[in-house]
Write an enzyme that holds these catalytic residues in place. Structure first.
Site, short mmCIF file in Angstrom:
data_model
loop_
_atom_site.label_atom_id
_atom_site.label_comp_id
_atom_site.label_asym_id
_atom_site.label_seq_id
_atom_site.Cartn_x
_atom_site.Cartn_y
_atom_site.Cartn_z
N SER B 279 0.88 -1.21 -0.08
CA SER B 279 -0.05 0.02 -0.14
C SER B 279 0.85 1.25 0.04
O SER B 279 1.88 1.44 0.93
CB SER B 279 -0.91 -0.05 1.30
N ARG B 318 -37.75 -34.58 -16.40
CA ARG B 318 -36.99 -33.18 -16.59
C ARG B 318 -37.64 -31.89 -15.59
O ARG B 318 -38.66 -31.85 -15.80
CB ARG B 318 -36.69 -32.76 -18.10
#
Lengths: 463, 463, 463, 463
Positions: B279, B318
């Site tokens: 950082s 299905r």
């Protein structure tokens, strides 16, 4: 990003899971756009707060509007920091004149940008989502009114129970749609900017933080929060919960439609173009594609909510993982809710209710659902117990011989005699067993739902 | 689709959630490739079964290899059927000579193609995933061996407890990695084709179905199932469960690393290039980016598994929605597990263990974790109860004055006298309180984990 | 059902997962009580509506108050119908004089009773839950105020970042507690009776349904819904979502406490009796039992919410399974949220914040978190780039030698000369690096949270 | 703990969610029993390892067998430590002669006892669970065989598709049941003791740890693990995953039954006593109570699995919350899976398949599902395109007039002439449209499932 059926997220599965404008306002491009808009708004807010030059803020706004940022490039550089804001800020600094550089990302931390961008994502998805819900609700209202007297069988545990009307079914859908519309809209009004800097103190801008946050909120049309919410994730889970409630209602409607559209029930059919839901191999089939797609979307929501709730357990001032784990599920939630709403609008707009088939199915039980009423008719002459036995005997014939209960009871000498003794005839029996006469408050309830819809008043309580 | 850090899914968040080759083998392009490969394999299998001309099968194979299919176009047309196979078959028929058309999609239904393609997706993601797990395990083994005697504090409920070694921690990670590697590999061996036609009877190919299914399996390097599994979703949840178990182990390792890397603990540091985790604003920070990214991935898995398990409740032949709701979570699961594995490989490959800091932290408790051993040393002379009180008294000084227990006990006249009476001196006290002497089976356990890793034998039981 | 530590659900794990009065108002006895209360209220409402004799209604009310109903017996007979209402009604009819029998369960269906009883369960759990949240919030407010200037390190990704104060941490907790308190209370005001009869038409009571529902609502202190909500499960998921939000905030607080209480951090300690969290074997340990118990509760909530959201997909007029699947998760959610709130009240009531340790940990980074401010101090003399390099060089000594940045910069001849040139001395450096001078809006934010708490105004926006 | 319908967990909802012996082996009493058994086994193992006196170990074993431990009392004291093992050990020490005290809890930590007890819970639930699955599978096999030729409509997306047989449906159920039975049994064979002491080093027993762990495993009939698994939670999620897979299959079967039992479908009916599923108010109803109860159980499982997977992210050597969050979901999972299996056994044992109704429903589509076959019959004379148009024309009459396709085609002059030209008559048409002639591999697949069931060989691949 659109497809032949209107805007959406595109891609192989986008027509199913990313249909409509709300869904289209998610995805990488939407995230990038939102993050850039936050950065530009922050630059302008910083200028208004007197922290940066207004020319610099204009330069940032211009760069955000005109420059192209390469999503894959930004993404690749996200690996070093674990989020794409770091490379984005670097790219944005590179895209403005040197003297405007200090106007970029004023006092902000990556999380400020991503959290606020997430709020923008929701905010942008809401108008099309609400519009889809509104149109769907209007159609539900139309169906409720048109079919207020269209008799159908109410079904519990997937078994025929008592008669209802299709209008009542539609009115219940309507009440759900109206209510989640309100919740979603209210959630939209509470979306707040996140601005706190690296640890939530806004220290990098000295005493100017709260004012800057307020200006940023105004720039973006978001709320100013009481405190930065980087660590208290209600900012995420509250609107997410409102979307999940939308999913609950849409899923319920779609589930009903798939069931009512079953070959053996056949009480509704989806509209849609001639090729929708058809099958060249099986010409009799007409799949309820819209309803199935809604369910394909809504069934993914509970799992995403589990992730978002679990991610609420942020550590300290920024979570190591829990924060990151929110981004995809939140995008997915917006997209799937939006797609389900778009499909539902389509679904209810074209839904055909087959009143004849409804009546036929209702008649198939031969009047048995109303057997208890018949007992009450006979009880004065026979006593409750005898009446009950008699009706049961008649009911057995209904089941065995397929004869309507009306006839079965009339053909029973004991029953007929009792009825005559009480001065009652076949017409009394018929009336007793008439499903249209046993609808209770159906009409009142439909009226309530319609009135609430008209007045956009879905508060609890009847008045 | 790659990024500067190697292959992956690209996009704004791809470096975090889609890192590495396993992740890269998901996404729209991978789905399309898999579906096309299934269609081509089916054509070849049909030819081998004598159902179609082998020239036609070759034409299909060629078209699949050379033609370009437009993902957005296919996706847009998926709206009519609710899945992209219908337009894909149409496009494929259009891409082959008319006489080869009948060799396309022989006797198959959309679900056959999508389910089998899903198996290919997993199959293709597994080799890079297993390679990442292997390399990660090799590094865990190296750490376990190198640090088998590196003392550190064991911690329970986030409180320092008894001494362990960093080698033991690494050995436990290793045992987890090896075990889920075996589970994932085994799941990979059980992936089966789905071929059943519209209702699972394979009726469109007469009696040839089972033979065709077997040939198809052979073409694709998948297993032939006992029965078509279109309705029994173990074909999905079994391999998904194996991936979720990978996630559990990777998440545990990453969680440990984020904790050990805390500023106040400082016992490990991630490697990575100079810009990784840094950082510019806060030069002291070195974020554990790899571990955080692992957690950002793995924390999404439980919710996805909830969706997949819930989708197991397929209706009839299905499902109307539950089937569709599997596609995205399954892709996501493969991608996230793959990305987490790639990050973990990176993580363990570069992990630096700071033995000094470990020792320092361990010493900070002044020997208190071993207080019970000291009681046992004193008990012969003083009786258990008196010994206990005495040690407690000394312990209070440790806490209050920061003095080591070793000294606190020796400075207690009563204790010292008792020790002398028993012929014990300061060195006996020191040895009793030496954490290195209180490691129990640590070495044996490390050896076991290393041996199991060497022999790739992770079965239960020590022998 | 209580335990030595106050009321709760009892049982082996009740002290952890079922602590406090809110939790105590779940479980079989609470369900039975709620169902009986619904039946009695329905009888009284029926009398007020003129549907049954008021003496009969009184008899039902009396039976419900005085008779004992055997939970196991009722439960055993629930097998035939799939829910315990059928045997309960039978038992209740048996417990009243014959002439009062017809006043029992007037026009109702099993779902009416269970859904309404579920609302009562929530309603009864809320007052103790809100009281626990209130007390916890009061303690958070006290901590925020007392420690508004108690410096500590803010931490992101588990790494020390910028300075904050413990007061700010407590203020953020406070803001979360206050906000979910409002949401939970609001949810409590929207709980509505469910009364619809077998198919939602209220047909069994003719036209009297809506009035009866309103009277029933009044009897129970619940809301009258717009429509019966048997099929639109917002009645369940809305209050559940509010409870889950409570869990998010409580989990966040507890996570922070477990982290702050780590041996190596040591910034807070739980209170509690002398035996709480102690370990006879390890006298140095003081486990954060309350925080751990909170997390043990809250971490179960996301999964339960997934089940409740998934159950929203009710079929037709009553779901075949989805309805049943709500009962246990809803009970569990109330219990776990209640227990977590009770533990949090205990936790915050006794939490000790160690200001010295906080300062010590903050100092351990030697001023590096404020390095950027130092650069700004030097920049006028050296230019930004040179200043940056110089600070970096000094920072390297801080890390290597453990020397404070203050001294490292002062001992650097180049830096010292530049400072002097600018008329700045050691005191300027010290002030620049003073964490207390870099707290930004901390005080303002604490004031906001305290004011909102005082005024019970947690709406978004600062005023 | 039992009920009128056999053993179970009792309580208000126990008949639904806690039916059968597997479910009965969860709950507080089962946990206490398991923990005591672990303590007694540990004492005996310690004696065998020469660490304690064998008389002392016998005393512990005796106390565990004969003494009564008060669950609420233990639970109340669990508040101080956050788990009930601490008070349990204290109570156990109090229940043995003073000289046996040191034989209690030798070198163990609370987690050792709870984790190992959890394994015992699973181990004890498995035999009745497997027995229920076996019996259910036997019944599925019987149904598959008896109804191998019972024609019914296959249904996709809840629409009638192609013909199948009920035997094939049952064979698919069977294949699922057999497969999860194997997985569950295999999981049962891998359950391992957890023994590691406070930090996993077994330090409290010096070098004897591994041997003691092996002896403990032998005493309990559990496996000895490679390493203690206190931190690698595969010991929990692996067997949990196997149970969840059982839930997937049971949920699928139950879903099919609720659908097939719909009033409008009527193809199956549940057995059960005369009062099962009946409704006095609605004599026509016969609710599928068993199937609904299965779903009420199985639908809670995905959420519980989400919690267990999320809990895998243990911190260090013992998790602060994630560990605790496993206990209730794991108990719940065993109970719900067990109850679902018990209900499924009941369900399949009594299921009545109505072949007439199946045939009737199949005929309702008038032959349209086989339209494509008819096209093929006509194509040689007419060309494929003309044949297709002709069949489509006939199909339109089927839909409009309800006439069978067989007749519609025969009444079409053009079609009839073409058929005659090809030497084909009405019987050829009828045969082409005979669903029994279009079952493909149905028989083969049923044979496979039956053979696999007979040989208890459910490995993938047909032989």
């Amino acid at each position: 990003m659109g497809n032949a059926y209107g805007p959406g997220t595109g891609g192989l599965f986008g027509a199913v899971f990313g249909r409509g404008e709300a869904a289209a306002s998610t995805g990488d491009a939407a995230w990038l756009r939102a993050m850039l808009d936050v950065e530009a708004a922050l630059a302008r807010a910083s200028a208004k707060a007197g922290l940066v030059d207004s020319a610099a803020a204009e330069a940032v706004t211009r760069a955000v509007a005109t420059e192209t940022f390469d999503i894959d490039e930004l993404g690749a550089h996200a690996a070093a920091a674990g989020n794409p804001v770091v490379p984005l800020v670097r790219a944005l600094v590179g895209a403005v004149p040197a003297e405007a550089a200090s106007a970029v990302h004023k006092g902000a931390t990556s999380q400020d940008i991503i959290d606020t961008a997430a709020m923008l994502l929701i905010k942008r998805a809401l108008p099309p989502l609400l519009a889809d819900l509104d149109t769907a609700a209007d159609d539900a209202a139309r169906l409720a009114d048109e079919h207020r007297a269209t008799l159908m069988s109410g079904r519990t545990l997937l078994q025929q129970a008592l008669p209802i009307t299709f209008g009542l079914t539609a009115a219940e859908w309507l009440s759900g749609l109206d209510r989640v519309r309100v919740s979603a809209a209210r959630a939209g009004e509470r979306l707040a900017v996140q601005y706190g800097g690296a640890a939530g103190t806004m220290a990098a801008v000295g005493d100017d933080g709260p004012r800057l946050a307020a200006l940023l909120a105004a720039e973006l049309g978001l709320e100013e929060p009481l405190l930065p919410w980087h660590t208290i994730r209600l900012g995420i889970v509250e609107p997410a919960g409102a979307l999940a409630e939308v999913g609950v209602v849409l899923g319920k409607i779609a589930r009903d439609v798939t069931l009512l559209a079953q070959s053996e029930v056949g009480e509704v059919r989806e509209g849609g173009g001639p090729d929708r839901g058809g099958s060249s191999a099986m010409p009799h089939k007409r799949n309820p594609v819209a309803a199935v797609s809604v369910l394909g979307c809504t069934r993914q929501i509970p799992g995403l909510m589990a992730t978002l709730y679990a991610s609420g357990e942020h550590e300290y001032q920024r979570a190591a993982g829990a924060w990151h784990a929110e981004w995809e599920p939140l995008s997915g939630l917006i997209r799937l809710t939006g797609s389900a709403a778009s499909w539902t609008r389509d679904l209810l707009g074209g839904l055909y209710a087959d009143a004849d088939r409804m009546r036929e199915n209702l008649n198939a039980t031969g009047g048995l659902p109303l057997a208890e009423r018949l007992t009450a008719l006979l009880a004065p002459e026979l006593g409750r117990l005898n009446a009950h036995d008699l009706v049961r005997r008649a009911g057995a014939r209904v089941t065995a011989e397929g004869m309507p209960l009306r006839e079965a009871i009339w053909e029973d000498p004991e029953a007929r005699e009792a009825l005559k003794r009480g001065g009652k005839g076949m017409s009394d029996v018929a009336e007793t067993l008439d499903p249209a006469a046993y609808l209770g408050a159906t009409d009142t309830l439909i009226d309530r739902a319609l009135a609430a819809h008209r007045h956009r008043d879905v508060t609890y309580g009847a008045e």
